[in-house]
Design an enzyme around this catalytic site. Structure first.
Site, PDB file in Angstrom:
ATOM      1  N   CYS A 279       0.879  -1.173  -0.045  1.00 12.56           N
ATOM      2  CA  CYS A 279       0.090  -0.209  -0.191  1.00 12.56           C
ATOM      3  C   CYS A 279       1.036   1.132  -0.071  1.00 12.56           C
ATOM      4  CB  CYS A 279      -0.906  -0.043   1.168  1.00 12.56           C
ATOM      5  SG  CYS A 279      -0.491  -0.703   2.668  1.00 12.56           S
TER       6      CYS A 279
ATOM      7  N   HIS B  14      -2.752   6.156   4.726  1.00  6.89           N
ATOM      8  CA  HIS B  14      -1.244   6.368   4.825  1.00  6.89           C
ATOM      9  C   HIS B  14      -0.905   7.770   4.433  1.00  6.89           C
ATOM     10  CE1 HIS B  14      -0.967   2.226   6.141  1.00  6.89           C
ATOM     11  NE2 HIS B  14      -0.526   1.634   5.037  1.00  6.89           N
TER      12      HIS B  14
HETATM   13  C1  2RA Z   1       0.999  -1.968   6.861  1.00 10.80           C
HETATM   14  N1  2RA Z   1       1.622  -2.059   4.450  1.00 10.80           N
HETATM   15  O1  2RA Z   1       0.595  -0.715   6.477  1.00 10.80           O
HETATM   16  C2  2RA Z   1       1.263  -2.741   5.523  1.00 10.80           C
HETATM   17  C3  2RA Z   1       0.591  -3.903   5.123  1.00 10.80           C
HETATM   18  N2  2RA Z   1      -0.802  -3.472   4.679  1.00 10.80           N
HETATM   19  O2  2RA Z   1       1.032  -2.479   7.888  1.00 10.80           O
END
Ligand code: 2RA
Length: 339
Positions: free
Chosen positions: A126, A244
């Site tokens: 991601c 994120h």
């Molecule tokens: C996380 N990118 O954010 C990793 C797995 N989704 O933990």
């Protein structure tokens, strides 16, 4: 077209079903697959109920496409078995991403590498997907020399248990006890996540980097087809749920113009420019949740050295960071008669 969703009851699997409902992949039969304890349960999809089946029963149906989000071990064991019956697997785990024989795809960047021979296709991590959506167009124009990225990652990236831990800690801090229903949330993280920031995403691997940081340092070069630039990363878990965030410093081989950078990004499919600090306009995970775009802002020169840019990238890690990107790969396969 028969489409299997492997890991249909997990956080990403649930979002995959939602994205499949929203988009127009010509699905005639949905085959939800989950662990043995979920077999027989129902999932709703496009106002119909579908029964969760076992992996072997799903393989026997020979779906045209199987979208996996069930962990690396499950994918390593079962993706080849689907491929043997002619199914094209799009896998969201890290199992196949750096396999030189497997394609690692963000459709807006490198879908053109896909052929009829590709039976197992890797969906990138991601935090990688949102990063390369911005790096790629700038690399094409200005030739990247070095990237430094720091991430601020949502607990949804870890899964439902982590979301439960955060919400339980919040409730405990407010009223001295947790009202989280169901099994008491086990401690997913080594420390409290509420009011905290953990520089520890996934496990520690080589040279005291985490596996998350190693993914961020390796996957972009494969997707962009360019290993001429350097990239270092620090991945941090923060008490956020919507998506994120990434602070990115990019040094180019060539000079750039800030307005031209903004124009390039604003014209990049799948990227939305949110960059007007005079109006407090910049990307934030609270407002990216549930959206498929990658949001970029805080674009400014690094005044400490020439040909260098700072910017801020936010995206919903469950959507463009996982489910939507995987479904877009499936859409590309169908649109180009590769499945
Ligand atoms: C996380 N990118 O954010 C990793 C797995 N989704 O933990």
């Amino acid at each position: 077209m028969k489409v299997a969703v492997v890991g249909a009851t997990g956080m990403v699997g649930q979002v995959m079903l939602k994205v499949l409902e929203e988009r127009n992949l010509p699905i005639t039969e949905l085959i939800p697959v989950a662990s043995e304890r979920s077999v027989g349960n129902k999932v709703k999809f496009k106002d119909k109920e579908f029964t969760i089946v076992s992996m072997n029963d799903a393989i026997a149906v020979k779906p045209e496409i199987a979208i996996f989000s069930a962990g690396g071990g499950t994918s390593l064991e079962f993706a080849p078995k689907f491929a043997e019956v002619g199914t094209v697997v799009i896998d969201n785990s890290s199992a196949w991403r750096m396999d030189p024989a497997k394609k690692l795809v963000v459709p807006e960047i490198n879908a053109n590498v896909l052929t009829k021979e590709d039976k197992i296709i890797a969906n990138p991590n991601c935090s990688t997907i949102q990063l390369v959506m911005v790096l790629h167009p700038l690399n094409q124009k200005y030739d990247i020399k070095r990237v430094i990225v720091s991430t601020y990652q949502s607990v949804t990236g870890t899964g439902k248990a982590a979301v439960d831990q955060l919400n339980s800690e919040i409730e405990y801090s407010v009223n001295g006890e947790s009202q989280i229903k169901g099994e008491s949330p086990e401690k997913v993280y080594p420390y409290q996540i509420f009011k905290n920031a953990l520089p520890h995403c996934d496990i520690f691997a080589d040279d005291d980097y985490t596996k998350e940081e190693i993914k961020l340092m390796k996957e972009p070069k494969k997707i962009m087809g360019d290993d001429t630039f350097n990239l270092t990363a620090t991945a941090v878990r923060v008490p956020v749920q919507g998506g994120h965030s990434e602070s990115v410093n990019i040094e180019f081989e060539n000079e750039f113009d800030l307005e031209e950078v903004r124009k390039i990004l604003s014209e990049t499919p799948g990227v939305v420019l949110q960059d007007n600090v005079k109006n407090n306009e910049y990307p934030m995970p609270l407002y990216s949740e549930g959206k498929d775009e990658v949001f970029v802002g805080r674009i400014r020169r690094d005044l400490s050295q020439p040909k260098t840019l700072n910017l801020w990238i936010v995206a919903d890690n469950l959507r463009k960071g996982a489910a939507t990107n995987a479904v877009q790969i499936a859409e590309y396969l169908v649109a180009n008669n590769l499945v």
